[in-house]
Design a protein around this motif. Structure first.
Motif, PDB file in Angstrom:
ATOM      1  N   LYS A  33      51.398   2.703   9.317  1.00  0.00           N
ATOM      2  CA  LYS A  33      51.694   2.599  10.748  1.00  0.00           C
ATOM      3  C   LYS A  33      50.391   2.618  11.547  1.00  0.00           C
ATOM      4  N   ASP A  71      55.740  -4.255   6.642  1.00  0.00           N
ATOM      5  CA  ASP A  71      55.728  -2.977   5.942  1.00  0.00           C
ATOM      6  C   ASP A  71      56.024  -1.886   6.949  1.00  0.00           C
ATOM      7  N   LYS A  72      56.939  -1.027   6.575  1.00  0.00           N
ATOM      8  CA  LYS A  72      57.329  -0.019   7.545  1.00  0.00           C
ATOM      9  C   LYS A  72      56.966   1.390   7.065  1.00  0.00           C
ATOM     10  N   LEU A  86      60.202  -6.290   9.399  1.00  0.00           N
ATOM     11  CA  LEU A  86      58.735  -6.296   9.524  1.00  0.00           C
ATOM     12  C   LEU A  86      58.111  -6.233   8.138  1.00  0.00           C
TER      13      LEU A  86
END
Lengths: 318, 315
Positions: free
Chosen positions: B290, B284-285, B282
């Motif tokens: 988030k 940006d984790k 993904l």
């Protein structure tokens, strides 16, 4: 220019070969060096002629250099080995052709209803594996006292053996046609492949003992006075092979000699004694004898005729 | 009773398959042999032939007493060696009073002698006696040019046979693709007289000429020798016909993943690896970005804002 060169030289680019059939030394070369020089310059021309065609072919550039596709060689040279023979059809293939059975591919993985899973068709953990069944239901046709599991194993073995036999037969026909697969060799187990030398057979312990015994007893005295080797056993059979039955029986024992003769007589005098006689053979023998007699007579007659003919002729001449 | 014998290892199987008769054959291997006696010349000729042919030749170093190729019965052990080594050309050197410095060149068909030609060696010059720039020395196993000059090769039957045998001996494997930079040697044969052939081995220098085709220069690198024709045996006519047979149908290369359909025509199949969606990284984790946190923060801010408003109102 090029066409002229082609006419002069015969060029086979596939073999990188050039031939100049029209060359003649302008003057006989006086020394060896001159001759070599002349030959090399002539060779250079030929190589140049091949290169002219070769370097003009379309090439693909690679890391190592330009790659050129060569045409097939035009000079005909003999093969090294014969052309591979076509493989004769196996018994099954013949049958399938006759019946119009066509080959079709089977999936490697099959749905198994009992376990509700997809499983391999063959091999480990396969569909409908007999070995997975713990209980075999008895049938009316079952023979009592027979182990159904053992029977199943035995049947399988027989099927495998039969297939192996068929395979051997197919290979034999292939060998006759000269189309045996290169990695398969058919060997006679009893005879060596070469056929010239007899294969040395391993002599067993018993056979060796027999031979040794024969050798030991083949002296005039039957080996009585010979020195025994350390560890040598006494010969197995020593004299007297024919056993005579006692004329007077021992007390309480049936007379063996009488019984033996009785047996033979009984065979001959029994109700069905005619079955002992091989009628067919007897007739054949009888016929043979008759024919021999006939032919013997005819020979004699012929010989007599000749003599009678000659005699008056001889008389006339006289 | 028959027994089916198959090789116990895959390597043995591959070896046997390599030896089997094929539609398109591999290059002929050469067997180099000594007779009962060999002179220094003959043994060096055999040695140097072996060096030239290295990779496609097998050299036996022992003397062979029972090999007499021209005599009946003298070819049995030759045929056995041919079977053993899978060689179909042989060069047999010997030296006798009657035939000094003798070389027998022969070919085999199905491991039986196909034809023979006997030559005497004269004026032999070894590899070592030539001095040249070692940079141009031919590489082992490179494809050679072969040149024949002289009308003798067309008219004289012995020379015609010699030409064929020499071609078979030197040409190596039949190739489809050729690297032009790898061309570095040439064999030159010249018929000096109806019974004599001059044979030499040259290195090739490719010089610039201004066009695509380079100018070619030959440098003699040896060995060089004169071959004097002695005895020969032509192949049996029936055998020759049999050996020259070639099949018309070339073995087809299997084309993978291409089907021919009556309706749709040519159809290709392309392999697409499994798309592992779960494993795609993904963007940006990191924690701060988030969604839940972001939304939570927004909510909090709103609440705080409303609360402060309320407070203000209450004031």
């Amino acid at each position: 220019m090029d066409t002229e060169m082609d006419q002069i030289y015969q060029i086979d680019v596939g073999n990188l070969l050039a031939f100049n059939p029209n060359h003649r030394f302008p003057s006989a070369p006086s020394s060896r060096e001159e001759l070599v020089k002349e030959c090399v310059t002539e060779g250079t021309k030929l190589v140049q002629a091949i290169a002219d065609t070769l370097f003009n072919f379309p090439s693909t550039e690679t890391v190592d250099g330009p790659l050129v596709q060569l045409p097939p060689p035009t000079t005909k040279l003999p093969r090294e080995k014969h052309l591979p023979m076509p493989k004769p059809p196996t018994k099954w293939e013949e049958f399938a052709l006759k019946k119009g059975i066509q080959k079709r591919k089977k999936d490697k993985i099959v749905y198994d209803e009992t376990t509700d899973q997809f499983k391999r068709r063959h091999g480990y953990d396969r569909v409908n594996d007999d070995n997975d069944i713990p209980i075999i239901e008895a049938k009316a046709s079952d023979e009592p006292g027979e182990d159904p599991f053992a029977k199943r194993l035995d049947d399988k073995k027989k099927r495998v053996g039969k297939q192996e036999k068929n395979r051997l037969q197919n290979l034999k026909t292939a060998a006759k046609a000269g189309a045996l697969p290169s990695h398969v060799q058919l060997a006679v187990t009893a005879l060596p492949i070469s056929g010239t030398k007899t294969q040395p057979q391993k002599i067993g312990k018993d056979a060796l003992g027999d031979v040794a015994g024969l050798a030991a007893t083949s002296t005039a005295s039957g080996g009585k006075f010979d020195k025994k080797l350390p560890g040598e056993k006494p010969p197995k059979k020593q004299g007297k092979h024919h056993k005579y039955l006692p004329v007077v029986p021992r007390y309480g024992v049936v007379d063996e000699e009488k019984e033996q003769t009785n047996k033979v007589l009984g065979k001959l005098l029994s109700k069905h004694s005619h079955e002992i006689l091989n009628v067919g053979k007897a007739i054949n023998m009888y016929n043979d004898k008759k024919e021999k007699k006939k032919s013997g007579r005819s020979d004699k007659l012929k010989a007599k005729k000749d003599i009678t003919k000659k005699k008056p002729y001889a008389n006339k001449a006289n | 009773m028959m027994e089916i014998r198959t090789p116990k290892t895959h390597k043995a199987k591959r070896v046997l398959e390599k030896r089997a008769p094929k539609l398109v054959e591999n290059g002929k291997k050469t067997l180099i042999l000594h007779g009962t006696k060999t002179s220094a010349t003959v043994s060096s000729v055999l040695m140097e032939l072996y060096r030239l042919k290295k990779g496609g030749a097998i050299k036996y170093s022992r003397r062979n007493e029972n090999i007499r190729p021209f005599e009946s019965g003298g070819e049995t052990s030759l045929e056995f060696f041919s079977l053993k080594t899978d060689c179909s050309i042989f060069v047999y050197g010997s030296h006798t009073k009657k035939r000094p410095d003798n070389l027998v060149l022969g070919r085999m068909y199905d491991h039986h002698v196909y034809d023979l030609i006997e030559v005497g060696i004269e004026n032999f010059k070894s590899l070592l006696s030539f001095s040249y720039d070692k940079k141009i020395a031919p590489h082992e196993g490179s494809k050679p040019f072969i040149c024949f000059t002289g009308e003798g090769f067309d008219n004289v039957p012995e020379l015609k046979q010699l030409k064929e045998v020499l071609t078979d001996l030197f040409r190596g494997e039949v190739v489809e693709n050729l690297n032009l930079t790898g061309l570095d040697r040439a064999y030159i044969c010249t018929a000096i007289s109806p019974t004599k052939v001059f044979l030499t081995h040259c290195a090739i220098k490719l010089k610039k000429s201004g066009t695509i085709v380079p100018r070619i220069e030959l440098v003699e690198v040896g060995p060089s020798m004169d071959l004097v024709i002695r005895r020969n045996r032509l192949p049996n006519e029936g055998l020759r016909k049999e050996a020259m047979r070639s099949s018309k149908d070339k073995p087809k290369k299997k084309v993978k993943n291409v089907d021919q359909n009556d309706v749709l025509g040519k159809l290709g199949r392309v392999y697409i690896p499994e798309q592992e969606v779960g494993k795609i990284p993904l963007a940006d984790k990191s924690k701060g970005v988030k969604r839940e946190r972001r939304e939570g923060k927004l909510k909090k801010n709103k609440e705080e804002g409303s609360a402060s408003k309320k407070l203000k109102e209450s004031e």
